[in-house]
Design a protein around this motif. Sequence first.
Motif, PDB file in Angstrom:
ATOM      1  N   GLN A  69       0.819  -1.216   0.000  1.00 25.10           N
ATOM      2  CA  GLN A  69       0.000   0.000   0.000  1.00 25.10           C
ATOM      3  C   GLN A  69       0.851   1.263   0.000  1.00 25.10           C
ATOM      4  N   GLY A  70       2.001   1.223  -0.683  1.00 31.00           N
ATOM      5  CA  GLY A  70       2.923   2.349  -0.627  1.00 31.00           C
ATOM      6  C   GLY A  70       2.332   3.658  -1.085  1.00 31.00           C
ATOM      7  N   GLY A  71       1.525   3.637  -2.138  1.00 33.20           N
ATOM      8  CA  GLY A  71       0.955   4.885  -2.643  1.00 33.20           C
ATOM      9  C   GLY A  71       0.038   5.546  -1.638  1.00 33.20           C
ATOM     10  N   ILE A  72      -0.865   4.777  -1.047  1.00 38.40           N
ATOM     11  CA  ILE A  72      -1.785   5.327  -0.051  1.00 38.40           C
ATOM     12  C   ILE A  72      -1.002   5.856   1.146  1.00 38.40           C
ATOM     13  N   LEU A  73      -0.002   5.118   1.566  1.00 42.86           N
ATOM     14  CA  LEU A  73       0.789   5.560   2.717  1.00 42.86           C
ATOM     15  C   LEU A  73       1.535   6.848   2.417  1.00 42.86           C
ATOM     16  N   ARG A  74       2.246   6.875   1.299  1.00 38.46           N
ATOM     17  CA  ARG A  74       3.084   8.044   0.994  1.00 38.46           C
ATOM     18  C   ARG A  74       2.265   9.297   0.671  1.00 38.46           C
ATOM     19  N   GLU A  75       1.172   9.120  -0.052  1.00 38.95           N
ATOM     20  CA  GLU A  75       0.440  10.278  -0.557  1.00 38.95           C
ATOM     21  C   GLU A  75      -0.606  10.811   0.401  1.00 38.95           C
ATOM     22  N   ARG A  76      -1.132   9.964   1.285  1.00 38.52           N
ATOM     23  CA  ARG A  76      -2.233  10.400   2.131  1.00 38.52           C
ATOM     24  C   ARG A  76      -1.937  10.245   3.614  1.00 38.52           C
ATOM     25  N   MET A  77      -1.607   9.060   4.038  1.00 35.42           N
ATOM     26  CA  MET A  77      -1.620   8.783   5.475  1.00 35.42           C
ATOM     27  C   MET A  77      -0.397   9.309   6.215  1.00 35.42           C
ATOM     28  N   VAL A  78       0.787   9.054   5.699  1.00 36.31           N
ATOM     29  CA  VAL A  78       1.988   9.519   6.393  1.00 36.31           C
ATOM     30  C   VAL A  78       2.040  11.043   6.465  1.00 36.31           C
ATOM     31  N   PRO A  79       1.743  11.785   5.393  1.00 32.69           N
ATOM     32  CA  PRO A  79       1.737  13.254   5.525  1.00 32.69           C
ATOM     33  C   PRO A  79       0.768  13.756   6.595  1.00 32.69           C
ATOM     34  N   ARG A  80      -0.400  13.143   6.708  1.00 30.25           N
ATOM     35  CA  ARG A  80      -1.345  13.567   7.748  1.00 30.25           C
ATOM     36  C   ARG A  80      -0.753  13.346   9.134  1.00 30.25           C
ATOM     37  N   LEU A  81      -0.113  12.191   9.313  1.00 32.67           N
ATOM     38  CA  LEU A  81       0.448  11.881  10.621  1.00 32.67           C
ATOM     39  C   LEU A  81       1.557  12.845  10.995  1.00 32.67           C
ATOM     40  N   ASP A 117      -8.177  -1.507   0.303  1.00 32.07           N
ATOM     41  CA  ASP A 117      -6.748  -1.259   0.466  1.00 32.07           C
ATOM     42  C   ASP A 117      -6.449  -0.198   1.515  1.00 32.07           C
ATOM     43  N   ARG A 118      -7.346   0.773   1.655  1.00 34.34           N
ATOM     44  CA  ARG A 118      -7.133   1.815   2.670  1.00 34.34           C
ATOM     45  C   ARG A 118      -7.028   1.218   4.071  1.00 34.34           C
ATOM     46  N   ALA A 119      -7.837   0.189   4.336  1.00 36.25           N
ATOM     47  CA  ALA A 119      -7.827  -0.441   5.651  1.00 36.25           C
ATOM     48  C   ALA A 119      -6.487  -1.112   5.929  1.00 36.25           C
ATOM     49  N   ALA A 303      -6.360  -8.087  11.984  1.00 36.27           N
ATOM     50  CA  ALA A 303      -6.060  -6.687  12.294  1.00 36.27           C
ATOM     51  C   ALA A 303      -5.180  -6.045  11.237  1.00 36.27           C
ATOM     52  N   GLY A 304      -4.299  -6.825  10.615  1.00 38.24           N
ATOM     53  CA  GLY A 304      -3.410  -6.274   9.599  1.00 38.24           C
ATOM     54  C   GLY A 304      -4.094  -5.880   8.314  1.00 38.24           C
ATOM     55  N   LEU A 305      -5.346  -6.282   8.148  1.00 41.34           N
ATOM     56  CA  LEU A 305      -6.123  -5.913   6.964  1.00 41.34           C
ATOM     57  C   LEU A 305      -7.273  -4.979   7.302  1.00 41.34           C
ATOM     58  N   ALA A 306      -7.493  -4.712   8.577  1.00 40.45           N
ATOM     59  CA  ALA A 306      -8.727  -4.068   9.011  1.00 40.45           C
ATOM     60  C   ALA A 306      -8.465  -2.905   9.960  1.00 40.45           C
ATOM     61  N   TYR A 307      -7.624  -1.971   9.540  1.00 39.38           N
ATOM     62  CA  TYR A 307      -7.350  -0.732  10.282  1.00 39.38           C
ATOM     63  C   TYR A 307      -6.571  -0.958  11.573  1.00 39.38           C
TER      64      TYR A 307
END
Length: 399
Positions: A69-81, A117-119, A303-307
């Motif tokens: 899930q590198g794209g979701i992590l790099r583009e959305r989630m990590v910047p928010r964190l 994939d977001r989860a 848990a690894g697939l569900a948030y």
Amino acid sequence: MGRRVGPKEVHVRVTEVREMDVPLQGGLSNAVVSFVGHKVSLVAVVSDHVRHGVPVIGVAFNSIGRHAQGGILRERMVPRLLASAPEALLDPRDGLLDPARVLACVLRDEKPGGHGDRAAAASAVELACWDLLAKAHDEPAFATIARRHGRAPTTAGVPVYAAGGYYDASDDVAALAAEVRGYIAAGYPAVKIKIGGVSLAQDLRRIEAAVDAAGGGRQVAVDANGRFGRERALAYAAALEPLGLRWLEEAVDPLDFALNAELTARYAGPIATGENLFSRQDVANLLRFGGLRPDRDVLQMDAGLAYGLTEYAAMVTLMEGAGFDRSAAIPHGGHLVNLHIVAGLGLGGCEAYPGVFQPFGGYSDDCLLSDGLIRPADHPGFGLEAKSGLDDVIARLVA
């Protein structure tokens, strides 16, 4: 009177998040998916807490059998964190990093529903925070998880079974039987094999060979990975019921609750499902409409697939509210993260991938298997750095 805190009070703040895609080794297939080319997202959450002269780093991944899930992590989630105020991520009761607040942060501005994939992306970050917390306390993750959920950790070990029996080009029933015998000889009391990738007649030869090698139907579970429509699901159910199998797993689409309910009404043996449900609302719908029976059926949310663990613990609460004992929870994913979750939450057991899905599958050598039980080692956190093959990958990520 002073505040009551954990064994060692620490104040942890996130300073950096790293991620990398790690390929799975081997060319496995189930009835639906080839894992050739699959990668897993490995995440490291770096903190400002120093132990033994170095910053404490939490490490986790988004389970096994799904894409990275590198794209979701790099583009959305990590910047928010990283843009969040550090105080917003801390539990106000003790000043410690709160995985639930981290999860809420990385999901900011995400709409409800459409989990997928977001989860899994969010899971990798949230679980890395549990690893970080446990390392900050200098204790294994199952102890941290148990304390945070008001429980005593399971220390004697948890029930385990070996997952294998994947399809390969040879369709060699003798090789399958030898694989099953190897798992039993290694101390695993039960095994799981794949079905649905060949005809019913061919699968029956495979299943009967596995049952013979394992010593009985109760020692063998079968998994169709959601492959079947109604007619084929009912045909397999009728053919398998006399074998007295451990369980029939995901015979139908995981979101076809009506068909699952029809299957449970027609198949007397245990049904296992849930690994492809990624939110508490999906689990609530399964419990409400899926026909599951608290006296025999198994729920396999991961848990690894569900948030992450925050959402997973809420799923377990829903199960208990629907009349299931938490022993009916046996998470998908045969790896160290879920082993600690099962021990920390007192669940029914976990699977192991002793021969597949490397470098993530299976446990470290010092997780001892005895009398059908496996106990996490006492490494701080999930102990991923002690897993052979995975240790080198983590070292590259955190260097």
